[in-house]
Structure formats: structure tokens, C-alpha cells
Design an enzyme around this catalytic site. Structure first.
Site, PDB file in Angstrom:
ATOM      1  N   LYS A   1       3.574  -6.703  11.993  1.00 34.45           N
ATOM      2  CA  LYS A   1       2.793  -6.969  10.779  1.00 34.45           C
ATOM      3  C   LYS A   1       3.078  -8.364  10.224  1.00 34.45           C
ATOM      4  O   LYS A   1       4.220  -8.731   9.952  1.00 34.45           O
ATOM      5  CB  LYS A   1       3.095  -5.906   9.725  1.00 34.45           C
ATOM      6  CG  LYS A   1       2.221  -6.040   8.498  1.00 34.45           C
ATOM      7  CD  LYS A   1       2.059  -4.717   7.796  1.00 34.45           C
ATOM      8  CE  LYS A   1       1.448  -4.891   6.427  1.00 34.45           C
ATOM      9  NZ  LYS A   1       1.118  -3.627   5.791  1.00 34.45           N
TER      10      LYS A   1
ATOM     11  N   ARG B   1       0.850  -1.195   0.000  1.00 35.18           N
ATOM     12  CA  ARG B   1       0.000   0.000   0.000  1.00 35.18           C
ATOM     13  C   ARG B   1       0.885   1.244   0.000  1.00 35.18           C
ATOM     14  O   ARG B   1       2.037   1.190   0.382  1.00 35.18           O
ATOM     15  CB  ARG B   1      -0.909   0.024   1.235  1.00 35.18           C
ATOM     16  CG  ARG B   1      -2.023  -1.012   1.196  1.00 35.18           C
ATOM     17  CD  ARG B   1      -2.889  -0.941   2.444  1.00 35.18           C
ATOM     18  NE  ARG B   1      -3.569   0.328   2.549  1.00 35.18           N
ATOM     19  CZ  ARG B   1      -3.486   1.164   3.586  1.00 35.18           C
ATOM     20  NH1 ARG B   1      -2.733   0.870   4.621  1.00 35.18           N
ATOM     21  NH2 ARG B   1      -4.150   2.299   3.592  1.00 35.18           N
TER      22      ARG B   1
ATOM     23  N   ARG C   1      -1.332   5.234  13.079  1.00 30.93           N
ATOM     24  CA  ARG C   1      -0.236   5.022  14.045  1.00 30.93           C
ATOM     25  C   ARG C   1      -0.812   5.125  15.440  1.00 30.93           C
ATOM     26  O   ARG C   1      -1.796   5.850  15.652  1.00 30.93           O
ATOM     27  CB  ARG C   1       0.846   6.098  13.892  1.00 30.93           C
ATOM     28  CG  ARG C   1       1.531   6.099  12.544  1.00 30.93           C
ATOM     29  CD  ARG C   1       2.696   5.101  12.511  1.00 30.93           C
ATOM     30  NE  ARG C   1       3.408   5.184  11.258  1.00 30.93           N
ATOM     31  CZ  ARG C   1       3.016   4.624  10.110  1.00 30.93           C
ATOM     32  NH1 ARG C   1       1.905   3.927  10.078  1.00 30.93           N
ATOM     33  NH2 ARG C   1       3.712   4.753   9.015  1.00 30.93           N
TER      34      ARG C   1
END
Ligand code: BTN
Length: 323
Positions: free
Chosen positions: A184, A119, A318
Site C-alpha cells: 500500500k 478507513r 483480500r
């Protein structure tokens, strides 16, 4: 030959080069010659003098027959399958396959991507034989508007797949990152083309870190299924089949009922629900509290000026208010 060696190693135990050679009717040197390029490309082969070779349980190469055999019968013919050893990007290849041809449901999977897309213009690290890189082409009607929330549904489907495959504690970070132990694990990249007001086609790109143990090129906290230390499934063919069948089900419901049908489940998996967050879009930053998602999949952000609905796209989230 390589597939045969890996099939013998699939039990996760050590096998000596000599024994492997005997079983396959080749020399010990031929076994090493077949495995060496794989090891050089980063495939997790554990080689110990006097013991032989070992690979993590289930760490097999991709095989479209194995994927299709693991699908439930009604889905055996749902997609056309395209498997590549190496491709620039499975999303790009999916788009090339349908350009100027009939748009039909198909899946592109690859052992390696040389220009994997993430992305916001980022690269997606895609070493050979270690992770999942897959793109599903899905024709859609009703225009791009109706696709709001689809990328969140794909993230949720991934979490449900991973749970079904023995991984606990996966969480979602809006809009569609999958986190495990706060790092992630997987990402989703949707690309829409065609007539954005009527019949369109969406390419659903999904990357999951499966066997990867080291990658110094990734500039954010990451993990993999293997790194998590959990005892779930590592066989990528099986993981693809479970994900594909869950995605097919989710697409039926999404086309009928939209994101609203998934809203509560998505929110239950939200890693940062009620946390203070920053929403970053280029040089713009919004701060507020994450109140969950709307029925369209937008982020509900409680700011000093009141509640805002932030839609996905080129934004990132964030934790905390300070930059
Ligand atoms: C993200 O940045 O979180 C999205 C990553 C999406 C990566 C996948 S890997 C398969 C597909 N092909 C690509 O080039 N990208 C997606």
C-alpha cells in the site's frame, strides 16, 4: 532559516555544516540546531562525519506559495489553502473550517497528523515532513447518492498523478487503495456531511507515503515513493499541485457524467481483476471472483450463487478464498 537550509540541500548532494553556515551567515552549530529537531522527527537527513548533510533530492518542506505557483493559472484561485505544521487530522480540520461558515472549496495540508484517520476506523501513520496528508473540501449538489464512485475516481486520479510524476506500475485495489509493488502506497478517505439528500459537502482525504522509510506501527504491507527506488518526483509541493489540478479536472467530469466516465480506466488499473477474492465486512465474508466494477463503482463479485454488486464503505478486499 530551516527553509533556507533545506533549499541549499535540495540538490541531493552533501553540504558541510560549515559551508551551509557561511552561505547563511550563521555558525555551523546554528545549522545543526536547526536541523536536529527535524531529524529527530524522522525527516530523512543523512549526516556523515567529514562530509556534512544530505537529504533526498527534492525532499523539501511544504510551502503553500510553492504549491500555488505550480498550479496552472485557471486553478490559482480555485481553493483556499490552509497549511499546518501539525494537526490532528486534515479531514477533521477541513470539517472544522467549514462548520458554521460558508462552504467553499478549500484544501488542508499538514506536515504531520497526530490522529490521522484511515478507513474502517484505522489510524493513518503520519510522521512529520515525510508524506502527503491533504484534504479537499468540495461542495456537491444532488445528494449523497450521486457520490457513489467518487472515492474510486480519487484513487484513479492519484495513479494518473503518480504516473505523470515518473512512477510506473501503480495499481488500484477496490475501492480506493493505491498499491505499488503489491504494497500500500496511498489511501483515500471520503467524509460526507451536510444535507445528504440535496446540497452536501464532501471532504476528500488523501494520504500518500512519499519519503517514509521505516514505520513499525503499520500492520500491513506498505511502501513509499522513495522506497520504490523509482526515479520520480519527490518534491511534495509539486506532487500536491499535480494532484490538485488533476482532481479539479476529474471533479468536473464526475459531476457531469458520474463514475461511468471513469469505469474503463479504473478497471485497466485494477490490481486484482479476475482474481479470487474475499470481501470482508465485519464478521461477514463473501468469496468470489473479482469481475471489475459497475458503472456506479460497486465491485462485481462472481459467487457460487451468481454475480453480486458490492458497494464500498466499510468493507475490505483480500486476495484468495482462504482466510
Ligand atoms: C485508508 O485507510 O486507506 C485511507 C487513509 C486516508 C488518510 C488521509 S491522510 C489525509 C486525510 N486526513 C486523515 O485523517 N485521513 C486522510
Amino acid at each position: 532559516m530551516l527553509h533556507a537550509i533545506l533549499a541549499l540541500l535540495a540538490d541531493g548532494q552533501f553540504h558541510s555544516g560549515e559551508k551551509l553556515g557561511e552561505q547563511l551567515g550563521v555558525s555551523r552549530a546554528a545549522v545543526w540546531k536547526a536541523l536536529q529537531p527535524l531529524e529527530e522527527q524522522g525527516f530523512p537527513i543523512h549526516r556523515v562525519r567529514g562530509k556534512g548533510y544530505r537529504i533526498p533530492l527534492g525532499a523539501v518542506l511544504l510551502d503553500s506559495a510553492a504549491i500555488q505557483a505550480a498550479l496552472p493559472p485557471p486553478l490559482e484561485a480555485r481553493w483556499e489553502w490552509h497549511l499546518y505544521q501539525q494537526i490532528d487530522s486534515t479531514n477533521a480540520q477541513a470539517q472544522r473550517l467549514i462548520a458554521g461558515a460558508d462552504v467553499r472549496p478549500l484544501v488542508v495540508v499538514a506536515e504531520q497528523q497526530t490522529a490521522g484517520r484511515g478507513r474502517r476506523g484505522r489510524q493513518w501513520s503520519s510522521p512529520f515532513g515525510q508524506n502527503l496528508y491533504m484534504s479537499f473540501v468540495e461542495p456537491v449538489s444532488g445528494g449523497a447518492q450521486g457520490l457513489e464512485g467518487l472515492s474510486l475516481v480519487v484513487g484513479l486520479t492519484l495513479i494518473q498523478t503518480l504516473e505523470a510524476c515518473g512512477y510506473q506500475g501503480c495499481r488500484l485495489k477496490w475501492p480506493n487503495d493505491v498499491l505499488l509493488d503489491g504494497a500500500k502506497l496511498a489511501g483515500v478517505l471520503l467524509e460526507i456531511s451536510g444535507d445528504l439528500t440535496a446540497d452536501a459537502v464532501v471532504v476528500i482525504g488523501v494520504g500518500v507515503n512519499v519519503l517514509m522509510e521505516a514505520d513499525s506501527s503499520i500492520d500491513q504491507g506498505w511502501t513509499s515513493l522513495r522506497r520504490s527506488g523509482q526515479k520520480g518526483l519527490l518534491d511534495r509541493n509539486q506532487l500536491i499541485a499535480v494532484f490538485a489540478s488533476r482532481l479539479a479536472e476529474a471533479l468536473v467530469l464526475f459531476k457531469q457524467a458520474g463514475f461511468e466516465a471513469f469505469q474503463a480506466q479504473w478497471q485497466n488499473c485494477d490490481a486484482w481483476l479476475n482474481a479470487d477474492v474475499r470481501v470482508i465486512s465485519g464478521s461477514n465474508v463473501l468469496v468470489g471472483r473479482n469481475l471489475g466494477v459497475t458503472a456506479q463503482g460497486s465491485l462485481r463479485l462472481l459467487t457460487d450463487e451468481g454475480e453480486l454488486a458490492v458497494s464500498g464503505g466499510e468493507v475490505s478486499l483480500r486476495l484468495g478464498h482462504a482466510s
